[in-house]
Design an enzyme around this catalytic site. Sequence first.
Site, PDB file in Angstrom:
ATOM      1  N   HIS A   1      -0.175 -15.600   6.703  1.00 35.62           N
ATOM      2  CA  HIS A   1      -0.747 -15.543   5.350  1.00 35.62           C
ATOM      3  C   HIS A   1      -0.131 -16.580   4.432  1.00 35.62           C
ATOM      4  CE1 HIS A   1      -2.136 -11.115   6.065  1.00 35.62           C
ATOM      5  NE2 HIS A   1      -2.799 -11.995   6.764  1.00 35.62           N
TER       6      HIS A   1
ATOM      7  N   GLN B   1       2.948 -11.511   8.460  1.00 35.82           N
ATOM      8  CA  GLN B   1       1.962 -11.476   7.372  1.00 35.82           C
ATOM      9  C   GLN B   1       2.650 -11.753   6.040  1.00 35.82           C
ATOM     10  OE1 GLN B   1      -1.009  -7.971   8.121  1.00 35.82           O
ATOM     11  NE2 GLN B   1       0.934  -7.413   9.087  1.00 35.82           N
TER      12      GLN B   1
ATOM     13  N   ARG C   1       0.800  -1.231   0.000  1.00 40.19           N
ATOM     14  CA  ARG C   1       0.000   0.000   0.000  1.00 40.19           C
ATOM     15  C   ARG C   1       0.835   1.286   0.000  1.00 40.19           C
ATOM     16  NH1 ARG C   1      -2.083  -4.104   2.715  1.00 40.19           N
ATOM     17  NH2 ARG C   1      -4.163  -4.813   2.063  1.00 40.19           N
TER      18      ARG C   1
ATOM     19  N   CYS D   1      -7.292 -30.829  -4.888  1.00 39.18           N
ATOM     20  CA  CYS D   1      -7.020 -31.979  -3.997  1.00 39.18           C
ATOM     21  C   CYS D   1      -5.975 -31.657  -2.926  1.00 39.18           C
ATOM     22  CB  CYS D   1      -6.551 -33.177  -4.834  1.00 39.18           C
ATOM     23  SG  CYS D   1      -4.880 -33.009  -5.482  1.00 39.18           S
TER      24      CYS D   1
ATOM     25  N   CYS E   1      -4.734 -34.889  -9.784  1.00 34.75           N
ATOM     26  CA  CYS E   1      -6.170 -34.816 -10.117  1.00 34.75           C
ATOM     27  C   CYS E   1      -6.464 -33.898 -11.295  1.00 34.75           C
ATOM     28  CB  CYS E   1      -6.968 -34.320  -8.904  1.00 34.75           C
ATOM     29  SG  CYS E   1      -6.796 -32.542  -8.610  1.00 34.75           S
TER      30      CYS E   1
ATOM     31  N   SER F   1       0.901  -1.757   7.705  1.00 34.88           N
ATOM     32  CA  SER F   1      -0.109  -0.689   7.792  1.00 34.88           C
ATOM     33  C   SER F   1      -1.285  -1.125   8.649  1.00 34.88           C
ATOM     34  CB  SER F   1      -0.607  -0.337   6.390  1.00 34.88           C
ATOM     35  OG  SER F   1      -1.273  -1.485   5.824  1.00 34.88           O
TER      36      SER F   1
ATOM     37  N   VAL G   1       4.849 -13.532   3.074  1.00 32.42           N
ATOM     38  CA  VAL G   1       4.817 -14.871   2.462  1.00 32.42           C
ATOM     39  C   VAL G   1       6.144 -15.175   1.765  1.00 32.42           C
ATOM     40  CG1 VAL G   1       2.310 -14.810   2.158  1.00 32.42           C
ATOM     41  CG2 VAL G   1       3.759 -13.913   0.341  1.00 32.42           C
ATOM     42  N   ASP G   2       7.172 -14.329   2.063  1.00 34.47           N
ATOM     43  CA  ASP G   2       8.453 -14.456   1.362  1.00 34.47           C
ATOM     44  C   ASP G   2       9.395 -15.480   1.999  1.00 34.47           C
ATOM     45  OD1 ASP G   2       9.003 -11.153   2.702  1.00 34.47           O
ATOM     46  OD2 ASP G   2       9.599 -13.040   3.632  1.00 34.47           O
TER      47      ASP G   2
ATOM     48  N   CYS H   1      -2.372 -30.205 -11.849  1.00 37.72           N
ATOM     49  CA  CYS H   1      -2.036 -31.107 -10.743  1.00 37.72           C
ATOM     50  C   CYS H   1      -1.798 -32.521 -11.281  1.00 37.72           C
ATOM     51  CB  CYS H   1      -3.185 -31.132  -9.729  1.00 37.72           C
ATOM     52  SG  CYS H   1      -2.998 -32.414  -8.472  1.00 37.72           S
TER      53      CYS H   1
END
Length: 240
Positions: free
Chosen positions: A118, A100, A35, A129, A147, A186, A102-103, A144
């Site tokens: 996260h 938070q 942001r 699946c 499936c 933030s 995801v790295d 995948c």
Amino acid sequence: MKEIESLADWIKQSDFTVVLTGAGMSTESGLPDFRSKDGWWRNFDPATIATVDALETNYSLFHEFYCMRLKTLEDCRPHRGHYILAEWEREGMINSIATQNVDGFHKAAGSGRVYELHGSLRSIRCNSCEEYAEVEDFIHKVQCRSCGGRLRPGVVLFGETLPQDAWDCALRDIKKAHLVIVIGTSLQVYPANQLPGMTNGKTALINYDIQDGDSRFDMVIQGKTGQVLARLNREILGDV
Ligand code: APR
């Protein structure tokens, strides 16, 4: 800066400190946040890209966006701030990190107790699946292998629930904490933004942009993550 000295004292005196981080923890590694003026959501609408609906109805755009984020990640590494937090855990100065992000940078820098609220960009799975898959398969839009379903990163999309174990551990620690240090966020996104209010301990915010609501913190330090953590580290180590 007297806040640095005070926060250093709080860290030394606290028997149970929890850190909550956001994207501002990784911008000095070269990853955009979301942001700020050059953040991801300045160029992309999260509502059309970071949702299950996008995954199901606009897979090409969803795939393109997350491939771009994975590619950006390839060239980036944890910075000194991540390593300082890992050192503080080894020294027993902090108990855990709820992130938070995801790295994966906190774990890559050596932090052990990291609760990825996260999820993680690098953990690819089938959306049907849940079978795990390789990043390469996601990048090359392979279906995948179990499936035939669509592959996706193991990140929490808007509207999805957080990983229960990560949330439970973060909440458990925050409730017990004597000190919660919030770094580079933030605090716009629920429910992670509720965590600082769930502790009876002291709270400190380290952030570049300071908002009006930040006055609820016992201490606010305006500045860049790497620099502030390095100064705190000098202040703390200087005593030993
Ligand atoms: N040092 C300190 N603070 C920084 C730095 C830095 N080098 N760089 C950025 N910041 C601050 C910004 O001022 C901003 O307040 O970090 C904050 C980042 O806020 P956001 O971009 O909103 O990121 P974050 O709070 O982590 O977003 C939470 O939103 O889109 C979702 O899933 C996504 O986990 C993300 C969540």
